[in-house]
Design a protein around this motif. Structure first.
Motif, PDB file in Angstrom:
ATOM      1  N   VAL A 184       0.845  -1.203   0.000  1.00 55.88           N
ATOM      2  CA  VAL A 184       0.000   0.000   0.000  1.00 55.88           C
ATOM      3  C   VAL A 184       0.881   1.253   0.000  1.00 55.88           C
ATOM      4  O   VAL A 184       0.631   2.206  -0.744  1.00 55.88           O
ATOM      5  CB  VAL A 184      -0.965   0.005   1.216  1.00 55.88           C
ATOM      6  N   ASN A 185       1.957   1.236   0.798  1.00 52.22           N
ATOM      7  CA  ASN A 185       2.882   2.372   0.781  1.00 52.22           C
ATOM      8  C   ASN A 185       3.460   2.578  -0.613  1.00 52.22           C
ATOM      9  O   ASN A 185       3.590   3.713  -1.077  1.00 52.22           O
ATOM     10  CB  ASN A 185       4.037   2.143   1.766  1.00 52.22           C
ATOM     11  N   ALA A 186       3.822   1.468  -1.270  1.00 50.86           N
ATOM     12  CA  ALA A 186       4.403   1.569  -2.616  1.00 50.86           C
ATOM     13  C   ALA A 186       3.390   2.219  -3.556  1.00 50.86           C
ATOM     14  O   ALA A 186       3.728   3.123  -4.325  1.00 50.86           O
ATOM     15  CB  ALA A 186       4.807   0.188  -3.123  1.00 50.86           C
ATOM     16  N   PHE A 199       4.360   8.556  12.511  1.00 48.90           N
ATOM     17  CA  PHE A 199       5.064   9.408  11.552  1.00 48.90           C
ATOM     18  C   PHE A 199       4.428   9.179  10.185  1.00 48.90           C
ATOM     19  O   PHE A 199       4.441   8.073   9.646  1.00 48.90           O
ATOM     20  CB  PHE A 199       6.558   9.086  11.465  1.00 48.90           C
ATOM     21  N   THR A 200       3.849  10.214   9.640  1.00 47.16           N
ATOM     22  CA  THR A 200       3.242  10.094   8.316  1.00 47.16           C
ATOM     23  C   THR A 200       3.408  11.395   7.571  1.00 47.16           C
ATOM     24  O   THR A 200       3.505  12.464   8.181  1.00 47.16           O
ATOM     25  CB  THR A 200       1.749   9.720   8.421  1.00 47.16           C
ATOM     26  N   THR A 201       3.477  11.287   6.237  1.00 45.33           N
ATOM     27  CA  THR A 201       3.514  12.500   5.420  1.00 45.33           C
ATOM     28  C   THR A 201       2.208  12.579   4.633  1.00 45.33           C
ATOM     29  O   THR A 201       2.063  13.382   3.735  1.00 45.33           O
ATOM     30  CB  THR A 201       4.696  12.456   4.432  1.00 45.33           C
ATOM     31  N   LYS A 202       1.268  11.688   4.986  1.00 41.67           N
ATOM     32  CA  LYS A 202       0.029  11.619   4.207  1.00 41.67           C
ATOM     33  C   LYS A 202      -1.062  12.466   4.861  1.00 41.67           C
ATOM     34  O   LYS A 202      -1.034  12.683   6.077  1.00 41.67           O
ATOM     35  CB  LYS A 202      -0.413  10.161   4.085  1.00 41.67           C
ATOM     36  N   PRO A 203      -2.019  12.922   4.060  1.00 46.48           N
ATOM     37  CA  PRO A 203      -3.085  13.742   4.630  1.00 46.48           C
ATOM     38  C   PRO A 203      -3.926  12.947   5.624  1.00 46.48           C
ATOM     39  O   PRO A 203      -3.970  11.715   5.561  1.00 46.48           O
ATOM     40  CB  PRO A 203      -3.922  14.147   3.413  1.00 46.48           C
TER      41      PRO A 203
HETATM   42  N1  LIG Z   1       7.380   3.222  -0.488  1.00 44.85           N
HETATM   43  C1  LIG Z   1       7.435   4.461   0.049  1.00 44.85           C
HETATM   44  N2  LIG Z   1       7.784   5.524  -0.715  1.00 44.85           N
HETATM   45  C2  LIG Z   1       7.845   6.761  -0.179  1.00 44.85           C
HETATM   46  N3  LIG Z   1       7.591   7.053   1.106  1.00 44.85           N
HETATM   47  C3  LIG Z   1       7.240   6.047   1.920  1.00 44.85           C
HETATM   48  C4  LIG Z   1       7.156   4.700   1.448  1.00 44.85           C
HETATM   49  N4  LIG Z   1       6.807   3.916   2.481  1.00 44.85           N
HETATM   50  C5  LIG Z   1       6.681   4.724   3.550  1.00 44.85           C
HETATM   51  N5  LIG Z   1       6.931   5.998   3.217  1.00 44.85           N
HETATM   52  C6  LIG Z   1       6.918   7.164   4.116  1.00 44.85           C
HETATM   53  O1  LIG Z   1       6.894   6.706   5.450  1.00 44.85           O
HETATM   54  C7  LIG Z   1       5.742   7.233   6.129  1.00 44.85           C
HETATM   55  C8  LIG Z   1       5.290   6.233   7.158  1.00 44.85           C
HETATM   56  O2  LIG Z   1       4.766   5.079   6.531  1.00 44.85           O
HETATM   57  P1  LIG Z   1       3.717   4.179   7.308  1.00 44.85           P
HETATM   58  O3  LIG Z   1       3.334   3.060   6.450  1.00 44.85           O
HETATM   59  O4  LIG Z   1       4.271   3.884   8.654  1.00 44.85           O
HETATM   60  O5  LIG Z   1       2.524   5.192   7.540  1.00 44.85           O
HETATM   61  P2  LIG Z   1       1.485   5.729   6.487  1.00 44.85           P
HETATM   62  O6  LIG Z   1       1.554   4.938   5.231  1.00 44.85           O
HETATM   63  O7  LIG Z   1       1.695   7.200   6.387  1.00 44.85           O
HETATM   64  O8  LIG Z   1       0.123   5.457   7.235  1.00 44.85           O
HETATM   65  P3  LIG Z   1      -0.573   3.998   7.489  1.00 44.85           P
HETATM   66  O9  LIG Z   1       0.344   2.970   6.919  1.00 44.85           O
HETATM   67  O10 LIG Z   1      -0.676   3.897   8.971  1.00 44.85           O
HETATM   68  O11 LIG Z   1      -1.843   4.068   6.794  1.00 44.85           O
HETATM   69  C9  LIG Z   1       4.761   7.539   5.026  1.00 44.85           C
HETATM   70  O12 LIG Z   1       3.844   8.530   5.403  1.00 44.85           O
HETATM   71  C10 LIG Z   1       5.695   8.029   3.909  1.00 44.85           C
HETATM   72  O13 LIG Z   1       6.084   9.360   4.118  1.00 44.85           O
END
Ligand SMILES: Nc1ncnc2c1ncn2[C@@H]1O[C@H](COP(=O)(O)OP(=O)(O)OP(=O)(O)O)[C@@H](O)[C@H]1O
Ligand SMILES: [Mg+2]
Length: 421
Positions: free
Chosen positions: A319-321, A366-370
């Motif tokens: 999902v992050n990807a 820690f998140t950079t997402k809205p």
């Molecule tokens: N594949 C990626 N490419 C770019 N940034 C990433 C990637 N994976 C993680 N990150 C960065 O790391 C942060 C933390 O990731 P994490 O999965 O812990 O939280 P999230 O995706 O923001 O929220 P959640 O997974 O709880 O829904 C993300 O907000 C993003 O900034």
């Protein structure tokens, strides 16, 4: 200093004896490199036979021996000739071709109106070897130190995770209860509301049977309270509330997973490729519009793990990807084995992670997402799941190019973790 006292033979004899008794090799040579005089130590050190002195010049013993060049030798001789004695280390060559390290003190001197160069040479092979051994030890130490530092950072990271984990478990526990009854009350509320509305319908149907005065009062009240609008809006409010509560429940669940509060799942042998495939199916919606999924699977043995938790790790990474890719990109899923470990890698061609964020991505929240799109728990949960399996997660990332997360897992996690689900 030749004192020439009495019975010790001629000055030349005494000179010869002393010259040959000196431990350092001594060469006297002219500008062209022709050797004029050497002592016994020089002959021994360089393996020179007496009868070949005429044929050997100093250049054959020293010039152009790597790492030095002919030009280096010429520069040193020129400097010494100009009246600046030189003291340097040099790689020299014995007559049998063997290279060895020497220290040379080179100076110019005038004899009978001509200038000669005097080279006093020490064999420093032993010292060099010692030096190299010390250097090698030093390199090993530095490498060891780096390893220690890494281990220390990892330890700090896991300690931090452990204390945050406790905090998270406490918070999750506190929230869990109220959220639980809000959730179940919401279900009852929906049921009651349906009943009230049915009752209201019945009253409406009965209105024509009322006497005129009562009917007018009911209709006035209905207009005043805007009952028709309330009836519509109450359904929207309830469904939004349900969504909100669901989101809180999901966060509490994540916090519980993060803090190792067990899911009750059993450890068992599982096929990670099967897990990856089912996870890819589950997240297909996130992936299909923007990404092409490429599989580069190696051979994987089954591993001893908590399969649904491992799938959760895969899901977070996938999902992050997908989130990292803005319009179109590629998500590559790779697997492989190395020794007693297997690895699964999820690489994307997305936005990448800036170096100052890299240290923090595993921190909870820690998140950079809205708001609403990310809570920042995905990687924190993944980290603790992988740690529970005695594995590790590695990240490579380049801003603007993409990111790769590689999860390493032991094929069989050490026994003591086997029960702590
Ligand atoms: N594949 C990626 N490419 C770019 N940034 C990433 C990637 N994976 C993680 N990150 C960065 O790391 C942060 C933390 O990731 P994490 O999965 O812990 O939280 P999230 O995706 O923001 O929220 P959640 O997974 O709880 O829904 C993300 O907000 C993003 O900034
Ligand atoms: Mg995430």
């Amino acid at each position: 200093m030749m004192l020439g006292r009495g019975t010790l033979g001629t000055a030349a004899e005494r000179f010869e004896v002393i010259f040959d008794a000196i431990g350092e090799a001594i060469f006297l040579h002219d500008d062209s490199g022709r050797i004029v005089e050497i002592n016994d130590a020089a002959a021994r050190m360089y393996g020179l036979a007496e009868d070949e002195l005429d044929r050997v010049d100093i250049g054959q013993l020293s010039a152009g021996v790597p790492p030095y060049t002919q030009a280096d030798a010429i520069a040193l001789v020129a400097a010494a000739r100009a009246g600046h004695p030189q003291d340097f280390e040099w790689h020299a060559r014995r007559r049998n071709g063997e290279l060895f390290w020497v220290r040379v003190r080179l100076s110019a001197m005038s004899i009978g109106g001509r200038t000669y160069l005097l080279a006093v040479v020490d064999d420093i092979g032993e010292r060099k070897r010692f030096q190299e051994a010390v250097d090698a030890n030093m390199r090993d130490l530095v490498a060891l130190n780096t390893k220690l530092e890494n281990a220390h950072v990892q330890l700090l990271q896991s300690e931090k995770m452990a204390s945050i984990g406790q905090l998270a478990a406490g918070v999750a526990h506190e929230i869990n209860n109220p959220v639980g009854y809000v959730y179940s009350n919401l279900g009852s509320l929906e049921n009651y509301l349906r009943d009230f509305l049915a009752m209201l319908d019945a009253y409406e149907k009965a209105e024509p049977a009322m006497d005129a005065e009562a009917r007018a009062a009911v209709q006035a009240l209905r207009r005043e309270l805007d009952i028709d609008y309330l009836r519509q809006d109450v359904a929207t409010l309830l469904s939004e509330t349900r969504e909100g509560v669901n989101r809180v429940r999901k966060i509490v669940q994540d916090l519980k997973d993060f803090s190792h509060a067990g899911s009750g799942e059993e450890w068992r042998w599982a096929d990670l490729h099967a897990g990856l495939e089912s996870t890819l199916n589950i997240v297909a919606n996130e992936l299909k519009y923007k990404t092409t999924v490429v599989r580069e699977y190696g051979e994987l043995p089954q591993i001893y793990c908590l399969p649904s938790q491992i799938n959760q790790v895969f899901m977070n990474l996938l999902v992050n990807a997908a989130h990292a890719i803005e319009t179109r990109g590629v998500v590559t899923v790779r697997t492989g084995t190395a020794g007693r470990e297997v690895w699964v890698e999820v690489e994307d061609t997305g936005c990448g992670i800036p170096p100052d964020h890299l240290k923090r991505i595993f921190d909870p929240f820690f998140t950079t997402k809205p708001v609403g799109k990310g809570t920042g728990l995905g990687l924190a949960v993944s980290y603790s799941i992988v740690e529970k399996h005695r594995g590790r997660i590695e990240v490579r990332s380049e801003v603007g190019k993409g990111t790769a997360f590689r999860v390493w897992l032991p094929i069989e996690a050490p026994a003591e973790t086997g029960s702590a689900a």
